[in-house]
Design an enzyme around this catalytic site. Structure first.
Site, PDB file in Angstrom:
ATOM      1  N   SER A   1      47.647   5.344 -65.098  1.00 46.81           N
ATOM      2  CA  SER A   1      48.561   6.485 -65.027  1.00 46.81           C
ATOM      3  C   SER A   1      49.115   6.936 -66.374  1.00 46.81           C
ATOM      4  O   SER A   1      49.789   7.969 -66.447  1.00 46.81           O
ATOM      5  CB  SER A   1      49.728   6.175 -64.074  1.00 46.81           C
ATOM      6  OG  SER A   1      49.298   6.256 -62.734  1.00 46.81           O
TER       7      SER A   1
ATOM      8  N   LYS B   1      48.552  10.481 -67.453  1.00 45.59           N
ATOM      9  CA  LYS B   1      49.402  11.621 -67.076  1.00 45.59           C
ATOM     10  C   LYS B   1      50.189  12.195 -68.247  1.00 45.59           C
ATOM     11  O   LYS B   1      50.708  13.307 -68.161  1.00 45.59           O
ATOM     12  CB  LYS B   1      50.331  11.202 -65.938  1.00 45.59           C
ATOM     13  CG  LYS B   1      49.561  10.996 -64.635  1.00 45.59           C
ATOM     14  CD  LYS B   1      50.322  10.218 -63.589  1.00 45.59           C
ATOM     15  CE  LYS B   1      49.428  10.026 -62.364  1.00 45.59           C
ATOM     16  NZ  LYS B   1      49.875   8.945 -61.485  1.00 45.59           N
TER      17      LYS B   1
ATOM     18  N   SER C   1      55.177   9.580 -61.106  1.00 50.53           N
ATOM     19  CA  SER C   1      53.760   9.279 -61.309  1.00 50.53           C
ATOM     20  C   SER C   1      52.909   9.749 -60.135  1.00 50.53           C
ATOM     21  O   SER C   1      51.923   9.121 -59.758  1.00 50.53           O
ATOM     22  CB  SER C   1      53.542   7.770 -61.529  1.00 50.53           C
ATOM     23  OG  SER C   1      52.302   7.536 -62.144  1.00 50.53           O
TER      24      SER C   1
ATOM     25  N   LYS D   1      55.631   6.446 -70.287  1.00 46.56           N
ATOM     26  CA  LYS D   1      54.894   6.334 -69.026  1.00 46.56           C
ATOM     27  C   LYS D   1      54.262   4.964 -68.858  1.00 46.56           C
ATOM     28  O   LYS D   1      53.748   4.380 -69.815  1.00 46.56           O
ATOM     29  CB  LYS D   1      53.798   7.408 -69.006  1.00 46.56           C
ATOM     30  CG  LYS D   1      53.098   7.590 -67.689  1.00 46.56           C
ATOM     31  CD  LYS D   1      53.963   8.374 -66.722  1.00 46.56           C
ATOM     32  CE  LYS D   1      53.352   8.371 -65.324  1.00 46.56           C
ATOM     33  NZ  LYS D   1      53.399   7.030 -64.695  1.00 46.56           N
TER      34      LYS D   1
END
Length: 380
Positions: free
Chosen positions: A58, A61, A123, A225
């Site tokens: 993730s 992202k 997320s 993140k």
């Protein structure tokens, strides 16, 4: 040759190369991949497999959001624009998928502003798919744009196959490039970067906390993140500001959420406490002398023409070495500003830095009579 003090500890003539001194791992992190970037200069402070591409999960992202930020800046998107949640987004990224989700309802309309929070804070894979389909028509086409822009930004390791970070065979990026992407996000989009520091977001009546273990636990932490896949382990891209200085860290390949949290906090503290950016050479600083052949002066001073900074572990500062590399003697005439060699800066655990060495002042050539005397060996 003569050097001024301050880091100048070695000299060399006709040097063909330098070797980087060995250094034990100063950070000793359990992460498979780790990288620390100085967020003010963009200089690398530490790297463990930093240039090796891995599965980012993730953390992908960050690039998804970056593409959106660019379109907002360019006026091709508005925060108030609304997009419809497709069946693909609902099925592949929604609650039924079992992955990270914003819990979007099928067929509902959602603003770009809310989708960004769904991507960054929650997320949400569904939010990523909605954005990708709205901008590029499909996840695949959007991933191609992500890769193209990453390459244009100099993130040479990056190859994205989807906007979510869900596993795909060739979906890869390095820790160094993720750190650079974070740096670009922070410096180019301060008006949107604040979203990364938000600790929670509620959508469809469901409140979800930001998964970043640095927020609220490390002073000055404000992004970015986390990521996790079974195949790649637990990772994080984090950033914080302390005493006006910013550090960016990237970790991946940790074994658990607890490991990620504790290691992220430890590495971020080390990034501030144990790693430094130092000014090794000032612009116009004299770095040595070179012998001159057939010149009105026997020697000429050489100088740097730019500021040289080194980013490294504090323990390595005392071992910084600066070498002046040129082929001599230099043949007159010589013009001030001409590049005649290199200044090479090395230290344990740091890639060498190379900057031009230039003539500090012009030296005229001896006249014909004086040159004749030199030819006869009657003068130097």
């Amino acid at each position: 040759m003569r050097f001024l003090p301050a880091f100048f500890t070695a000299t060399s003539l006709l040097l063909s190369g330098t070797s980087l001194p060995a250094l034990a791992d100063a950070l000793n992190t359990k992460a498979d991949y780790a990288y620390i970037l100085d967020g003010d200069t963009g200089l690398s402070l530490y790297s463990k497999n930093g240039d090796e591409a891995f599965i980012p999960a993730s953390m992908t992202k960050i690039m998804t959001a970056y593409v959106v930020f660019e379109r907002l800046r360019d006026g091709r998107l508005s925060l108030d624009d609304e997009f419809v949640v497709s069946e693909t987004a609902w099925r592949e990224g929604g609650a039924a998928s079992g992955g990270s989700t914003m819990f979007l309802d099928l067929g509902s309309k959602v603003s770009v502003q809310d989708l960004l929070r769904g991507i960054i804070i929650q997320s949400g894979n569904d939010a990523c798919i909605v954005i990708a389909e709205a901008i590029s028509g499909s996840q695949e086409a959007f991933a191609e744009e992500m890769t193209r822009r990453a390459q244009e930004l100099g993130l040479k390791s990056a190859h994205f196959e989807n906007p979510t970070g869900l596993y795909s065979d060739n979906h890869r990026v390095s820790a160094a490039d993720l750190a650079k992407l974070a740096y670009l996000t922070i410096t180019e989009f301060p008006e949107y970067y604040d979203i990364y520091a938000e600790k929670e977001f509620t959508w469809n009546g469901i409140r979800q906390p930001n998964r970043n273990p640095l927020l609220g636990e490390v002073d000055g932490a404000d992004g970015l993140k986390t990521g996790h896949l079974e195949i790649s382990g637990y990772g994080l891209v984090g950033s914080a500001v302390r005493d006006g200085k910013r550090r960016i860290i990237v970790l991946n390949g940790l074994e658990s959420i607890a490991d990620r949290a504790s290691e992220a906090r430890r590495v971020m503290r080390a990034a501030f406490n144990d790693f430094k950016v130092v000014e090794v050479i000032q612009p116009d600083q004299i770095v040595g002398e070179a012998e001159v052949f057939l010149g009105t002066k026997k020697t000429v001073e050489l100088k740097a023409n730019e500021l040289v900074k080194a980013a490294l572990h504090s323990d390595a500062i005392r071992d910084i070495e600066v070498e002046l590399v040129y082929s001599g003697p230099l043949k007159a005439p010589l013009k001030a500003g001409d590049i005649v060699g290199q200044i090479v800066v090395t230290a344990p655990g740091m890639n060498e830095i190379v900057t031009p060495a230039v003539i500090a002042e012009s030296v005229e050539r001896k006249n014909l009579f004086e040159r004749a005397l030199v030819g006869l060996g009657l003068t130097g």
